[in-house]
Design a protein around this motif. Structure first.
Motif, PDB file in Angstrom:
ATOM      1  N   MET A 137       0.690  -1.004   0.128  1.00  0.00           N
ATOM      2  CA  MET A 137      -0.056  -0.111   0.126  1.00  0.00           C
ATOM      3  C   MET A 137       0.891   1.267   0.017  1.00  0.00           C
ATOM      4  SD  MET A 137      -3.041   0.255  -0.443  1.00  0.00           S
ATOM      5  CE  MET A 137      -3.290   1.914  -0.971  1.00  0.00           C
ATOM      6  N   ASP A 138       1.988   1.253   0.792  1.00  0.00           N
ATOM      7  CA  ASP A 138       2.701   2.296   0.969  1.00  0.00           C
ATOM      8  C   ASP A 138       3.458   2.572  -0.425  1.00  0.00           C
ATOM      9  OD1 ASP A 138       3.788   1.440   3.992  1.00  0.00           O
ATOM     10  OD2 ASP A 138       2.297   2.871   3.610  1.00  0.00           O
ATOM     11  N   TYR A 139       3.749   1.479  -1.100  1.00  0.00           N
ATOM     12  CA  TYR A 139       4.639   1.613  -2.311  1.00  0.00           C
ATOM     13  C   TYR A 139       3.616   2.318  -3.440  1.00  0.00           C
ATOM     14  CZ  TYR A 139       8.924  -0.844  -1.141  1.00  0.00           C
ATOM     15  OH  TYR A 139       9.910  -1.286  -0.796  1.00  0.00           O
ATOM     16  N   ALA A 140       2.333   1.669  -3.314  1.00  0.00           N
ATOM     17  CA  ALA A 140       1.345   2.356  -4.157  1.00  0.00           C
ATOM     18  C   ALA A 140       1.321   3.764  -4.161  1.00  0.00           C
ATOM     19  CB  ALA A 140       0.003   1.524  -4.175  1.00  0.00           C
ATOM     20  N   LYS A 141       1.177   4.191  -2.909  1.00  0.00           N
ATOM     21  CA  LYS A 141       0.876   5.590  -2.443  1.00  0.00           C
ATOM     22  C   LYS A 141       2.113   6.454  -3.018  1.00  0.00           C
ATOM     23  CE  LYS A 141      -1.298   9.116  -0.804  1.00  0.00           C
ATOM     24  NZ  LYS A 141      -2.404   9.763  -1.439  1.00  0.00           N
ATOM     25  N   ALA A 142       3.289   5.801  -2.528  1.00  0.00           N
ATOM     26  CA  ALA A 142       4.340   6.457  -2.984  1.00  0.00           C
ATOM     27  C   ALA A 142       4.670   6.710  -4.641  1.00  0.00           C
ATOM     28  CB  ALA A 142       5.666   5.659  -2.545  1.00  0.00           C
ATOM     29  N   THR A 167       2.617   4.391 -17.582  1.00  0.00           N
ATOM     30  CA  THR A 167       3.751   3.324 -17.440  1.00  0.00           C
ATOM     31  C   THR A 167       4.185   3.725 -16.217  1.00  0.00           C
ATOM     32  OG1 THR A 167       4.076   3.225 -19.793  1.00  0.00           O
ATOM     33  CG2 THR A 167       5.631   2.458 -18.457  1.00  0.00           C
ATOM     34  N   LEU A 168       4.755   4.880 -15.642  1.00  0.00           N
ATOM     35  CA  LEU A 168       5.347   5.177 -14.303  1.00  0.00           C
ATOM     36  C   LEU A 168       4.320   4.823 -13.297  1.00  0.00           C
ATOM     37  CD1 LEU A 168       7.293   8.440 -15.507  1.00  0.00           C
ATOM     38  CD2 LEU A 168       8.276   6.202 -15.166  1.00  0.00           C
ATOM     39  N   ALA A 169       3.147   5.066 -13.587  1.00  0.00           N
ATOM     40  CA  ALA A 169       2.100   5.010 -12.494  1.00  0.00           C
ATOM     41  C   ALA A 169       1.836   3.503 -12.053  1.00  0.00           C
ATOM     42  CB  ALA A 169       0.947   5.715 -12.799  1.00  0.00           C
ATOM     43  N   THR A 170       2.007   2.517 -12.904  1.00  0.00           N
ATOM     44  CA  THR A 170       1.408   1.408 -12.981  1.00  0.00           C
ATOM     45  C   THR A 170       2.710   0.419 -12.693  1.00  0.00           C
ATOM     46  OG1 THR A 170       1.363   0.885 -15.210  1.00  0.00           O
ATOM     47  CG2 THR A 170      -0.497   1.482 -14.065  1.00  0.00           C
ATOM     48  N   LEU A 171       3.864   0.717 -13.270  1.00  0.00           N
ATOM     49  CA  LEU A 171       5.075  -0.342 -13.069  1.00  0.00           C
ATOM     50  C   LEU A 171       5.746   0.003 -11.497  1.00  0.00           C
ATOM     51  CD1 LEU A 171       7.297  -0.415 -16.246  1.00  0.00           C
ATOM     52  CD2 LEU A 171       6.689  -2.103 -15.067  1.00  0.00           C
ATOM     53  N   PRO A 172       6.048  -1.223 -10.755  1.00  0.00           N
ATOM     54  CA  PRO A 172       6.425  -1.019  -9.525  1.00  0.00           C
ATOM     55  C   PRO A 172       8.075  -0.801  -9.604  1.00  0.00           C
ATOM     56  CG  PRO A 172       6.028  -3.379  -9.984  1.00  0.00           C
ATOM     57  CD  PRO A 172       5.657  -2.472 -11.012  1.00  0.00           C
ATOM     58  N   ARG A 173       8.207   0.441  -9.444  1.00  0.00           N
ATOM     59  CA  ARG A 173       9.867   0.765  -9.418  1.00  0.00           C
ATOM     60  C   ARG A 173      10.743   0.011  -8.447  1.00  0.00           C
ATOM     61  NH1 ARG A 173      13.564   5.401  -8.589  1.00  0.00           N
ATOM     62  NH2 ARG A 173      14.541   6.033 -10.698  1.00  0.00           N
ATOM     63  N   GLU A 174       9.985  -0.167  -7.258  1.00  0.00           N
ATOM     64  CA  GLU A 174      10.736  -0.692  -5.963  1.00  0.00           C
ATOM     65  C   GLU A 174      11.198  -2.407  -6.411  1.00  0.00           C
ATOM     66  OE1 GLU A 174       6.388  -2.051  -5.651  1.00  0.00           O
ATOM     67  OE2 GLU A 174       7.423  -0.229  -6.096  1.00  0.00           O
ATOM     68  N   ALA A 175      10.493  -2.905  -7.532  1.00  0.00           N
ATOM     69  CA  ALA A 175      10.937  -4.142  -7.913  1.00  0.00           C
ATOM     70  C   ALA A 175      12.132  -4.177  -8.612  1.00  0.00           C
ATOM     71  CB  ALA A 175       9.931  -4.691  -8.615  1.00  0.00           C
ATOM     72  N   PHE A 176      12.615  -3.337  -9.020  1.00  0.00           N
ATOM     73  CA  PHE A 176      13.945  -2.840  -9.800  1.00  0.00           C
ATOM     74  C   PHE A 176      15.086  -2.087  -9.038  1.00  0.00           C
ATOM     75  CE2 PHE A 176      10.565  -3.218 -12.877  1.00  0.00           C
ATOM     76  CZ  PHE A 176      10.891  -4.110 -13.651  1.00  0.00           C
ATOM     77  N   VAL A 177      14.745  -2.201  -7.764  1.00  0.00           N
ATOM     78  CA  VAL A 177      16.070  -0.991  -7.079  1.00  0.00           C
ATOM     79  C   VAL A 177      16.638  -2.042  -6.238  1.00  0.00           C
ATOM     80  CG1 VAL A 177      16.052   0.657  -5.201  1.00  0.00           C
ATOM     81  CG2 VAL A 177      14.643   1.006  -7.236  1.00  0.00           C
ATOM     82  N   PRO A 178      17.814  -2.225  -5.919  1.00  0.00           N
ATOM     83  CA  PRO A 178      18.487  -3.006  -5.047  1.00  0.00           C
ATOM     84  C   PRO A 178      17.833  -3.130  -3.482  1.00  0.00           C
ATOM     85  CG  PRO A 178      20.011  -1.949  -6.322  1.00  0.00           C
ATOM     86  CD  PRO A 178      18.823  -1.257  -6.676  1.00  0.00           C
ATOM     87  N   LEU A 185      13.526   3.950  -0.783  1.00  0.00           N
ATOM     88  CA  LEU A 185      13.699   5.246  -1.559  1.00  0.00           C
ATOM     89  C   LEU A 185      13.405   5.189  -3.040  1.00  0.00           C
ATOM     90  CD1 LEU A 185      17.358   6.064  -0.035  1.00  0.00           C
ATOM     91  CD2 LEU A 185      15.281   7.146   0.654  1.00  0.00           C
ATOM     92  N   ALA A 186      12.672   4.191  -3.381  1.00  0.00           N
ATOM     93  CA  ALA A 186      12.603   3.767  -4.694  1.00  0.00           C
ATOM     94  C   ALA A 186      11.955   5.075  -5.347  1.00  0.00           C
ATOM     95  CB  ALA A 186      11.858   2.535  -5.058  1.00  0.00           C
ATOM     96  N   TYR A 187      11.014   5.728  -4.645  1.00  0.00           N
ATOM     97  CA  TYR A 187      10.182   6.610  -5.302  1.00  0.00           C
ATOM     98  C   TYR A 187      10.676   8.103  -4.743  1.00  0.00           C
ATOM     99  CZ  TYR A 187       7.225   2.791  -6.732  1.00  0.00           C
ATOM    100  OH  TYR A 187       6.992   1.903  -7.479  1.00  0.00           O
ATOM    101  N   ALA A 188      11.622   8.278  -4.240  1.00  0.00           N
ATOM    102  CA  ALA A 188      12.462   9.554  -3.822  1.00  0.00           C
ATOM    103  C   ALA A 188      12.795  10.245  -5.236  1.00  0.00           C
ATOM    104  CB  ALA A 188      13.362   9.118  -3.105  1.00  0.00           C
ATOM    105  N   ASP A 189      12.990  11.519  -4.908  1.00  0.00           N
ATOM    106  CA  ASP A 189      13.898  12.261  -6.198  1.00  0.00           C
ATOM    107  C   ASP A 189      15.404  12.242  -5.890  1.00  0.00           C
ATOM    108  OD1 ASP A 189      14.031  14.006  -8.080  1.00  0.00           O
ATOM    109  OD2 ASP A 189      13.922  15.708  -7.027  1.00  0.00           O
ATOM    110  N   LEU A 190      15.748  10.787  -6.101  1.00  0.00           N
ATOM    111  CA  LEU A 190      17.256  10.684  -5.990  1.00  0.00           C
ATOM    112  C   LEU A 190      17.476   9.605  -7.030  1.00  0.00           C
ATOM    113  CD1 LEU A 190      17.156   9.680  -2.322  1.00  0.00           C
ATOM    114  CD2 LEU A 190      18.266  11.793  -3.278  1.00  0.00           C
ATOM    115  N   ALA A 191      18.989   9.427  -7.292  1.00  0.00           N
ATOM    116  CA  ALA A 191      19.575   8.758  -8.271  1.00  0.00           C
ATOM    117  C   ALA A 191      20.080   7.513  -7.122  1.00  0.00           C
ATOM    118  CB  ALA A 191      20.730   9.246  -8.927  1.00  0.00           C
ATOM    119  N   LEU A 192      19.912   6.496  -7.488  1.00  0.00           N
ATOM    120  CA  LEU A 192      20.090   5.327  -6.259  1.00  0.00           C
ATOM    121  C   LEU A 192      21.122   4.522  -6.992  1.00  0.00           C
ATOM    122  CD1 LEU A 192      16.448   4.327  -5.420  1.00  0.00           C
ATOM    123  CD2 LEU A 192      18.026   5.738  -4.153  1.00  0.00           C
ATOM    124  N   PRO A 193      22.382   4.043  -5.992  1.00  0.00           N
ATOM    125  CA  PRO A 193      23.488   3.262  -6.510  1.00  0.00           C
ATOM    126  C   PRO A 193      23.030   1.827  -6.878  1.00  0.00           C
ATOM    127  CG  PRO A 193      23.460   3.854  -4.026  1.00  0.00           C
ATOM    128  CD  PRO A 193      22.440   4.394  -4.749  1.00  0.00           C
TER     129      PRO A 193
END
Length: 218
Positions: free
Chosen positions: A4-9, A31-42, A48-56
């Motif tokens: 739920m938190d990820y969906a809101k983020a 596309t950005l609203a429906t693809l789970p970015r967190e699934a691709f982040v280490p 921090l998947a939805y923060a305004d940051l570049a992640l290592p």
């Protein structure tokens, strides 16, 4: 963090970061609203998947910020009939976005472990039209040309070999120049040659092999 938190983020990322940065293409926003970015982040950086940051990502590589991803996708205006080349798979998130928007995606990644992780994430999301290839963009030779190319790392100067991989009428998103004031551009392969349209300023890590040659000062 729960689902739920990820969906809101994800919703907040689109509405508070991406859309205000003039990303208005409905297909890109969807596309950005429906693809789970967190699934691709280490795993360590998932919160921090939805923060305004570049992640290592490892190997000195990092994700683009969500706003830059949105602008890149919008600039390319990928059509459902397009074959797309991505140079620098990274997390695989942009690969997945391109897979949703295009007919087929070939994504080139220098590091085998990142490629493997991206393949697993793409498979888990059911993205079946994106192929991740391990290779060096400065040694690899494609067997065809592409309607759109997205370059995921910066280059000092735009390599001619990348331009040669564009179909007539094709376009390429690339960030070039010297850190910290690099320029994101859209290059069009028109009848009269290449046309370059300036998009915005940003700063990305260089692709391996594409950094400026050091100048020695005496």
């Amino acid at each position: 963090m729960n689902t739920m938190d990820y969906a809101k983020a994800r919703e907040l990322m689109v509405e508070q970061q991406v859309r205000p940065w003039d990303v208005l293409d409905p297909r890109v926003l969807d596309t950005l609203a429906t693809l789970p970015r967190e699934a691709f982040v280490p795993e360590p950086h998932r919160a921090l998947a939805y923060a305004d940051l570049a992640l290592p990502l490892g190997h000195g590589e990092q994700t683009m910020k969500p706003v830059v991803e949105g602008r890149a996708l919008q600039a390319l205006a990928v059509d459902p009939t397009d074959d797309v080349l991505e140079i620098g798979t990274g997390s695989g998130f942009l690969t997945a976005c391109l897979g949703r928007l295009a007919r087929e995606v070939v994504s080139l990644e220098l590091h085998a472990d990142l490629a493997e992780r991206a393949r697993a994430a793409l498979a888990a999301q059911g993205i079946g039209n994106a192929q991740v290839v391990v290779g060096d963009a400065f040694a690899w030779t494609p067997t065809r040309r592409f309607g759109a190319i997205l370059v995921g790392g910066a280059v000092d100067t735009i390599p001619q070999r990348f331009l040669d991989w564009l179909q007539p009428g094709g376009r390429m998103f690339v960030v070039h120049g010297r850190s910290p004031a690099m320029e994101a551009v859209l290059v069009r392969n028109d009848v009269n040659g290449t046309r370059i349209e300036s998009l915005f300023e940003t700063d990305l890590p260089y692709l391996v092999g594409a950094a400026p040659v050091p100048t020695f000062e005496f």
